[in-house]
Design an enzyme around this catalytic site. Sequence first.
Site, PDB file in Angstrom:
ATOM      1  CB  CYS A  88      -0.887  -0.002   1.232  1.00 17.95           C
ATOM      2  SG  CYS A  88      -2.067   1.348   1.227  1.00 17.95           S
ATOM      3  CG  ASN A 199      -6.801   3.832   4.173  1.00 17.89           C
ATOM      4  OD1 ASN A 199      -6.763   3.021   3.248  1.00 17.89           O
ATOM      5  ND2 ASN A 199      -5.915   3.866   5.140  1.00 17.89           N
ATOM      6  CG  HIS A 232      -3.770   5.920   0.111  1.00 14.59           C
ATOM      7  ND1 HIS A 232      -4.354   6.273   1.297  1.00 14.59           N
ATOM      8  CD2 HIS A 232      -2.997   4.842   0.381  1.00 14.59           C
ATOM      9  CE1 HIS A 232      -3.954   5.454   2.251  1.00 14.59           C
ATOM     10  NE2 HIS A 232      -3.137   4.566   1.728  1.00 14.59           N
ATOM     11  N   PRO A 368      -0.563  11.303   2.937  1.00  8.96           N
ATOM     12  CG  PRO A 368      -1.728   9.268   3.067  1.00  8.96           C
ATOM     13  CD  PRO A 368      -0.342   9.856   3.095  1.00  8.96           C
ATOM     14  N   GLY A 369      -3.538  13.088   3.886  1.00 12.03           N
ATOM     15  CA  GLY A 369      -4.377  13.493   5.014  1.00 12.03           C
ATOM     16  C   GLY A 369      -5.646  12.668   5.000  1.00 12.03           C
ATOM     17  CB  SER A 370      -8.512  12.284   7.236  1.00  8.94           C
ATOM     18  OG  SER A 370      -8.579  13.597   7.738  1.00  8.94           O
ATOM     19  CG  HIS A 393       0.600   5.729   7.207  1.00  4.17           C
ATOM     20  ND1 HIS A 393       0.192   5.887   8.511  1.00  4.17           N
ATOM     21  CD2 HIS A 393      -0.408   5.086   6.577  1.00  4.17           C
ATOM     22  CE1 HIS A 393      -1.011   5.363   8.657  1.00  4.17           C
ATOM     23  NE2 HIS A 393      -1.399   4.877   7.513  1.00  4.17           N
ATOM     24  N   GLY A 396      -3.698   8.846  10.830  1.00  4.26           N
ATOM     25  CA  GLY A 396      -3.843   7.799  11.840  1.00  4.26           C
ATOM     26  C   GLY A 396      -5.238   7.848  12.449  1.00  4.26           C
ATOM     27  CE  LYS A 472     -12.508   7.471   0.668  1.00  2.00           C
ATOM     28  NZ  LYS A 472     -11.306   7.170   1.491  1.00  2.00           N
TER      29      LYS A 472
END
Length: 474
Positions: A88, A199, A232, A368-370, A393, A396, A472
């Site tokens: 990933c 994600n 991602h 990456p952010g959320s 990463h 979290g 997504k």
Amino acid sequence: MNSNDPYYRRIDLPAGDLHVFAHDDLFHAMGAKVLEMANNNLQIPNIRYMSYTPDAHVGVGTCIGTTAVWGTENGFVSPSIVGSDIGCGMRVHLTNLQAHELQDVKLRRKLVKAIEKRIPVENHARGYFSDIRLEDVLRKGLHGLPGKYVPDMYTPRKATSLTHVECSRFRFDESELDRIPEQVWHRAHRQLGTLGNGNHFIEIQALSINEENRHIAERWGLRDGQVAVMIHSGSRAWGGAVNQMCSSQVVKTMSRLGLGTADPKLTYAPLDSEAGRTYTNLMYSALNFAVANRHLMAFAVRDAFKETLGSKAELTTLYDLMHNYACEESHGDEPLFIHRKGTTRALPAGHSGNPEPYRDTGHPALIPGSMGTASYLMAGLPGGARNYHSICHGAGRVRSRNATKQLVTLDEFASSLRIGQEDEIVLNHRALEALIDESPQAYKDVDQIIESVVQARLAAVVARCRPLAAVKGV
DNA sequence: ATGTAC
């Protein structure tokens, strides 16, 4: 315990030392379970080093945010440290567009639709690419793709798709591929060029350069307001099957050798054992799948940009790298076997492990952010050597998927994406409900995580990426 | 994360 640095601590656990790179507040928010898990992992024989990044949180067997190091001589490999989504990682492409050119919401929608046409996001959907030999991809990574999917392969600028990556090909004992059942081959072939869910995402973003590191940004070809594409994704069902098959073989080896900890889900075998070798070989095949999968999606996105914005639209590769993997690396003069579970390598300027184009600046580390929040392009600093050049990463998780669904209402989620406003972050479908568990409230604040990484002198921010649109999986 | 699962 240790010094008075609020961004680093060494914790003296019964089984060994754990190094934590996080502000005190983030560390205290992690909870006791992460220390219990570290203590289990530190019981694996011959472990040299273990650390957490500020985004560390509980995972299966091992926390996400772990760097764990063995020597290659008497080393161990752990399927559960690598985790189930082998390979990933992240890929970023730069466009020749500025954010104002995508100001029109309708244009962003059209672009997202064009991407979705080429990268199906429904579960079980077949990928857009049917003329690729899966075996070539598994054996040779990016070098196993037909030349037409590597558009810059023959240009004078020389193969940017193949050189601007952490690793374009892992070599391994290919005879091990025969262990994987036919059904998995079939499924994996259909999945080439698909995103997956959870994600994973494809985001269209606008860059803002960090003044302090503008000189690095310029070397990387970044501009303020520039549109970039961030991907991602991982190794899909192939990596999952490798993990599942090999884990059971590793468990048998563990009981034969009398190995184990309090956590039965923490699996490991000597590198120099049949189970260890098989896993390592097949893990490398999954890393090859993952990098090629992200490459194919980027190719599809490039096609979608050209269809929507005209043939002058161009996407060049900034970088591709992973955050779930294990491999051999030299640190100093010593060959080591490094596991990164939810951690990103960030090599500093001058490090010989950088690909040639990034030798003088360090390669981009893609964080990456959320969903709906910023992502970051970072560059490693020399101080990162003390953590084997591993940084965070992403944000979290702080809340389980179920807990997030209980807590966050549809309206709150929609307003976090500014749905209905002019600057709405355009999403690929209207089924917002299905994505509530990915809302920003499920994650730590990525800005705080990044601050910890910067203050610990592991890496520096080169650019911040603001989301304009997201694709997504469901 | 994963064509989820005792």
